[in-house]
Design an enzyme around this catalytic site. Structure first.
Site, PDB file in Angstrom:
ATOM      1  N   LYS A 184       0.796  -1.229   0.000  1.00  0.00           N
ATOM      2  CA  LYS A 184       0.000   0.000   0.000  1.00  0.00           C
ATOM      3  C   LYS A 184       0.832   1.285   0.000  1.00  0.00           C
ATOM      4  O   LYS A 184       0.379   2.318  -0.473  1.00  0.00           O
ATOM      5  CB  LYS A 184      -0.958   0.018   1.195  1.00  0.00           C
ATOM      6  N   GLU A 235      -9.828   6.028   3.180  1.00  0.00           N
ATOM      7  CA  GLU A 235     -10.588   4.950   3.806  1.00  0.00           C
ATOM      8  C   GLU A 235      -9.610   3.827   4.070  1.00  0.00           C
ATOM      9  O   GLU A 235      -8.554   3.772   3.461  1.00  0.00           O
ATOM     10  CB  GLU A 235     -11.682   4.467   2.861  1.00  0.00           C
ATOM     11  N   SER A 291       1.761  -9.768  -0.674  1.00  0.00           N
ATOM     12  CA  SER A 291       1.465  -8.325  -0.659  1.00  0.00           C
ATOM     13  C   SER A 291       1.633  -7.674   0.702  1.00  0.00           C
ATOM     14  O   SER A 291       1.830  -6.463   0.795  1.00  0.00           O
ATOM     15  CB  SER A 291       0.049  -8.098  -1.183  1.00  0.00           C
TER      16      SER A 291
END
Lengths: 405, 269
Positions: free
Chosen positions: A90, A112, A379
């Site tokens: 991210k 969010e 990830s």
């Protein structure tokens, strides 16, 4: 196939810009600012420097020898996004968009978050660049990802609990959009997945394409060839599209996205959009959506907060329909087992989301030859999920537990 | 060309130099039968056009009042089909223009052509979908205007001149002017951006202009009525429906409508 999206943000019929008129001009402005910076050397250099020296790129490509040999099939490689600063992919997108926000003169950032990884990445990027940060998070997700709530606050962000609806990612996005509609003049909405209205799915993909670009080069260096298969988990689909993008033209590389099968598709408690949903519009984009016969958005379930969302990113819908990528699902119990397997065999504790991709690799690799290669995007790391693992793996949390050796 | 009920109503009102009072209610809140009676009460009070809200599970453009109403309506099992039945019931007793006001997904799920035909049949006059941008609206507009019903779109304070012109082209019946950035809900003051926005929009369209978002009092209705062709009131009615028990709501809402219509009229004097 290679020229998606079109000027209106469409991937085939999917994507587009389905938002209230208040947001249309701001989205046009955002698109222009983004496209200008895409070719701006100073901006790209600054981002590259942060990705390298702050976030830790390039991430390694790791050959999981013990696991591969145990399974007896294809060689399994992991792209180690879990080693990045803040613990997941991210941060790639958060840094990119936060720099863009600063260039656009926006001082206030909203975001969010589902699992909290995007929230933490955004809070981190805002701390780094001195931007005000507010993160919307469903109360159910705050409960199950408590550690990340605290990390965001530690970085100076305000975390706002959302009590509407299912109190998960969907409701957090709705609340962030309400904030944005209200404060659009001063505020930048730093959306965390390959979702939403154009240009978000494009922009988020571009900021994550380094995952696949690096892995492709690394694989060629290591093996002298491309992998036969690339696997990633898909909530909104940011890590998956980041991995897939570089390989889309390489037709020999099979692309596999893994959705959350939740408690099992028969129960209705899942987030498997392709098998359980139909095209529809949510949060600005047209894509496969879990909905009822009246067009109301269905409630979803996954043990993994990051995959617990009713709409799949529009580029995945396109890759699905044209047959370029295959999408499968993995239930909660199978993902948990895969996490244990990866931890005990390789010492890699995956994020609950990434464990879904690992589970698919455990199924696929033994069906393939030893000369074949599977690339899995790891990830995120599992630190944030330790409470969930403890809750669901009670036998390991007992002092009478018998070790693997 | 046959005038739609919406255009006819604006023509009648303009001949009398009256601004329209456009009232929003969420269909099925507190129940389908009550919605029919509430609409009748609004009409008795002086409402000229009804926006009938189809509840949606994820109403991103709505503030807490209409969000709660949507949840209540969905809890009673409200669907597009049931809202059509409510409209049909209203049409048995009244010629008040009805605009179906909702989000895109329930409408898309129902099917544009099928819904347009059914809407025409039950006596609905137009549609407004808050999250449908004109860029994505071609097939929807073709279906709705194809059966002779109106498509209303929103313009906002953030809309550039290019967008004002573009959005107006897709509108028929009237153009809905969002008074301020933000979600639906009452405000203490009418945004100062309303008058200049209305004035600017007149350069691009001869359609009537209805202004909404944040209007709840007679004095605000007067302020808006002095510049616009219609005054939209939503959350204030919905809040009253939420807080007034039983049939008492009918008299209360009629009085509110009368008060707001008088307010809007006073803006023209």
């Amino acid at each position: 196939m290679l020229t998606v999206p079109d000027a209106g943000g469409h991937f085939g019929p999917y994507g587009g810009r389905y938002v209230p008129e208040v947001l249309m001009s701001p989205l046009e402005e955002l698109e222009q600012a983004y496209l200008a910076l895409k070719t701006d050397a100073a901006f790209q250099n600054e981002l590259a420097d942060l990705l390298k020296n702050y976030a830790g790129r390039p991430t390694p490509l790791y050959y999981a020898k013990r696991l591969s040999e145990k399974l007896g099939g294809a060689k399994i490689y992991f792209k180690r996004e879990d080693l990045l600063h803040t613990g997941a992919h991210k941060i790639n997108n958060a840094l990119g968009q936060a720099l863009l926000a600063r260039k656009m003169g926006k001082k206030r950032i909203i975001a969010e978050t589902g699992a909290g990884q995007h929230g933490v990445a955004t809070a981190t990027a805002c701390a780094l660049l001195g931007l005000q940060c507010r993160v919307y998070m469903g109360e159910e997700d705050m409960r199950r990802q408590r550690l990340n709530v605290f990390r965001m606050r530690l970085c100076g962000a305000e975390v706002v609990g959302v009590t509407n609806g299912s109190r998960t990612l969907k409701d957090a996005i709705s609340e962030a959009m309400r904030d944005w509609v209200t404060n659009v003049d001063t505020t930048y909405y730093l959306l965390g997945s390959a979702l939403g209205a154009h240009p978000y799915p494009l922009m988020v993909r571009d900021f994550h394409r380094c995952i696949g670009d690096e892995a492709r080069v690394q694989m060629l260096e290591r093996e002298g060839r491309l992998p036969d298969m690339a696997i990633a988990c898909v909530g909104g689909g940011s890590n998956a599209i980041g991995l897939f993008h570089a390989f889309v033209p390489d037709l020999s590389v099979k692309l596999v996205g893994v959705e959350a099968g939740g408690k099992g598709k028969k129960t209705g408690e899942h987030a498997a959009r392709f098998s359980g949903g139909a095209p529809g519009v949510l949060h600005g984009a047209y894509s496969y959506l879990l909905q009822d016969n009246d067009g109301q958005v269905a409630l979803t379930h996954s043990i993994s907060a990051g995959l617990d969302y009713a709409l799949i990113g529009p580029e995945h819908a396109h890759l699905h329909d044209i047959g370029r990528a295959e999408y499968v699902d993995c239930d909660d119990a199978t993902a948990l087992k895969a996490a244990v397997e990866l931890s005990t065999m390789e010492g890699l504790i995956p994020a609950m989301e990434s464990a879904h991709a690992v589970a698919e690799a455990l199924v696929r690799a033994p069906q393939m030859g030893t000369h074949e290669i599977v690339l899995v995007n790891l990830s995120g790391r599992g630190d944030k999920d330790i409470d969930i693992y403890r809750e669901n793996l009670k036998e390991l949390d007992s002092d009478s537990h018998q070790p693997a050796f | 060309m046959i005038l739609t009920r919406i255009s006819q109503r604006f023509n009648e009102l303009q001949a009398k130099n009256e601004p329209a009072l456009i009232a929003y209610v969420t269909a099925g809140d507190p129940g389908p039968e009550m919605t029919v009676e509430i609409v009748a009460a609004l009409e008795r009070g002086g409402a000229d056009i009804i926006e009938l809200g189809v509840p949606f599970s994820d109403p991103i453009a709505d503030g807490p009042v209409i969000m709660r109403a949507s949840e209540r309506a969905l809890a009673t099992g409200m669907t597009v089909e049931k809202v059509l039945e409510i409209a049909q019931e209203i049409r048995k007793h009244s010629q008040i223009p009805i605009v179906l006001f909702t989000y895109l997904n329930p409408v898309m799920r129902y099917g544009f052509d099928k819904l347009a035909a059914r809407a025409k049949e039950v006596g609905i006059d137009g549609f407004l979908l808050t999250d449908l941008s004109v860029e994505e609206a071609e097939s929807f507009v073709a279906a709705v205007q194809g059966v002779g019903l109106d498509t209303v779109f929103l313009v906002a304070p953030t809309s550039t001149d290019r967008r004002l012109e573009l959005v107006a082209k897709y509108c028929s019946g009237f153009v809905y002017v969002v008074s301020r950035t933000g979600v639906t809900g009452e405000q203490s003051q009418v945004s100062s951006s309303v008058a200049p926005l209305v004035e600017k929009l007149r350069k691009f369209t001869s359609l009537p202009l209805g202004v909404g978002f944040g209007i709840s009092s007679a004095s605000q209705a007067a302020e808006v009525g002095s510049v616009a062709d219609g005054v939209v009131v939503g959350s204030a009615f919905v809040r009253t429906i939420e807080s007034t028990p039983g049939r008492e709501v009918l008299d209360t809402i009629e009085r509110m409508a009368r008060d707001l219509k008088q307010g809007a009229l006073s803006g023209r004097r």
